[in-house]
Design a protein around this motif. Structure first.
Motif, PDB file in Angstrom:
ATOM      1  N   UNK A  55       4.815   6.829   1.297  1.00 10.94           N
ATOM      2  CA  UNK A  55       3.710   8.140   1.005  1.00 10.94           C
ATOM      3  C   UNK A  55       2.986   6.449  -0.023  1.00 10.94           C
ATOM      4  N   UNK A  56       1.263   6.667   0.428  1.00 14.45           N
ATOM      5  CA  UNK A  56       0.405   5.697  -0.214  1.00 14.45           C
ATOM      6  C   UNK A  56       0.600   6.076  -1.072  1.00 14.45           C
ATOM      7  N   UNK A  57      -0.326   4.872  -1.840  1.00 16.24           N
ATOM      8  CA  UNK A  57      -0.970   4.602  -3.210  1.00 16.24           C
ATOM      9  C   UNK A  57      -1.897   4.391  -3.057  1.00 16.24           C
ATOM     10  N   UNK A  58      -3.349   4.128  -2.018  1.00 14.92           N
ATOM     11  CA  UNK A  58      -4.484   3.935  -2.268  1.00 14.92           C
ATOM     12  C   UNK A  58      -5.570   4.577  -2.256  1.00 14.92           C
ATOM     13  N   UNK A 114       0.591  -1.278   0.400  1.00 12.81           N
ATOM     14  CA  UNK A 114       0.201   0.295  -0.204  1.00 12.81           C
ATOM     15  C   UNK A 114       0.855   1.401  -0.163  1.00 12.81           C
ATOM     16  N   UNK A 115       2.574   1.387  -0.087  1.00 13.72           N
ATOM     17  CA  UNK A 115       2.951   1.984   0.431  1.00 13.72           C
ATOM     18  C   UNK A 115       3.929   2.267  -0.773  1.00 13.72           C
ATOM     19  N   UNK A 116       4.662   3.164  -1.038  1.00 12.05           N
ATOM     20  CA  UNK A 116       6.778   3.651  -1.737  1.00 12.05           C
ATOM     21  C   UNK A 116       6.980   4.020  -0.510  1.00 12.05           C
TER      22      UNK A 116
END
Lengths: 309, 64
Positions: free
Chosen positions: B58-61, B33-35
């Motif tokens: 950094x969240x990607x959802x 869910x993150x980078x």
């Protein structure tokens, strides 16, 4: 960790492919996954004009960039939703990318449609007036207005940034409720029919971790903050659940969704055809509708203050 | 190291050295869910972060 294709130091791992990639090989991987989705589902051709729904987020900006990189004639359309600072910020990201050399060199342009200015309501007003959750009013407005923008602009196809995670989460929700008619419509390509432009989802082979990384590695700025209206919605909860499964079983999401396309959609063909036969025309705007007045016109009526005759 | 988080935006201090994958786990996040960005660079789970590093998770959802 080394890049699987070239052996250079990797910057990202994609566990479902049992691979890590350096920057250049990763960008190639993303473009190749989109090319493969477009080709295998016959989404669009190079002679066709594409309108990309651009929100200022990672998925739609990555999609626009990849389509341009693959040589497609792709313009963008941004829909202003009237969600305060969030809409102002997201619009600025869409405009910034539209002003970039990647877009200018291809002669592409960004259309802007502002719902409050052009239709007299903002999404939060519509949600309150209709007692719908904001994401429902938003989705309804997007489907209607983006389709109209594609038709009015003479585009052959409307492309949206729905990615593998989006589609897996929608599929999960539809299966949890056994919404058979929704399942029958959950296709990577919705063909052109009377009143509907063809709609395609070229990102179905990329997860949102990949689209975010694509933007980072190409220097595309996008809005990182979540839409304040979407916080805690069911779609996000489904994504979290699926990511818990994915963490333990890499590839589970892709298998769930891509096998649905291969194994289940053919079984549902009859349901989709029967639904299409039921669609008539909205008496107010002419859009396809199974009721006399389409859902968007009803939304506008309830969300806007009555005018004096 | 200083770690920048989103949704809501906040900074936390975490002691290094620490592998990226262990940092994500320690913060109770899902690596799908993150980078993780160290300085200006995206980094893989096996990279060891130093005490002096500045890190963004950094969240990607997205929920749209």
């Amino acid at each position: 960790m080394k890049c699987k294709p070239c052996g250079s130091p990797a910057v990202i791992e994609v566990r479902r492919h049992r691979a890590a990639f350096c920057r250049d090989c990763f960008l190639h991987h993303c473009r190749e996954q989109v090319r493969r989705a477009i080709s295998s589902h016959r989404m669009l051709g190079h002679s066709e004009r594409v309108l990309v729904a651009v929100s200022g987020g990672k998925d739609s900006l990555a999609l626009w960039d990849i389509l341009l990189a693959l040589g497609f004639q792709a313009d963008g359309v941004y829909l202003g939703l009237g969600i305060g600072d969030y809409s102002d910020t997201s619009r600025s990201y869409a405009a910034r990318y539209a002003d970039s050399p990647a877009v200018a060199e291809r002669g592409a342009k960004l259309h802007v449609i502002d719902i409050p200015t052009e239709h007299g309501f903002a999404i939060p007003d519509a949600a309150r007036a209709t007692k719908r959750v904001p994401c429902s009013a938003c989705g309804l407005s997007k489907r209607h207005l983006l389709n109209r923008a594609a038709l009015d602009g003479g585009y052959d196809v409307l492309a949206t940034g729905h990615n593998l995670d989006d589609e897996a989460a929608v599929l999960f929700g539809n299966v949890m409720q056994w919404h058979v008619s929704y399942l029958a419509r959950q296709r990577p390509v919705l063909p052109e029919t009377a009143g509907f432009a063809r709609r395609v989802k070229p990102l179905i082979r990329l997860g949102e971790r990949e689209t975010a990384a694509y933007c980072l590695l190409t220097g595309i700025d996008y809005i990182v903050e979540e839409c304040p209206m979407a916080a805690g919605n069911r779609h996000l909860r489904y994504k979290e659940t699926l990511n818990e499964i994915e963490d333990r079983s890499p590839g589970a999401k892709a298998a769930f969704y891509l096998q649905f396309l291969d194994q289940m959609l053919p079984v549902l063909d009859g349901v989709a055809e029967a639904e299409r036969d039921l669609v008539g025309e909205c008496s107010r705007c002419g859009a396809p509708s199974s009721a006399e007045i389409c859902a968007f016109c009803k939304l506008v009526e309830r969300a806007t203050p009555p005018t004096d005759a | 190291m200083q770690v920048h988080l989103h949704n809501p935006k906040r900074d936390v201090e975490v002691a290094g050295p620490l592998r990226v994958a262990d940092l994500v786990r320690q913060l109770g996040l899902n690596r799908e869910s993150v980078l993780v960005i160290c300085g200006d660079s995206l980094v893989t789970g096996d990279v060891t972060l130093a005490d002096a590093d500045e890190v963004e998770i950094r969240p990607v959802i997205s929920g749209g």
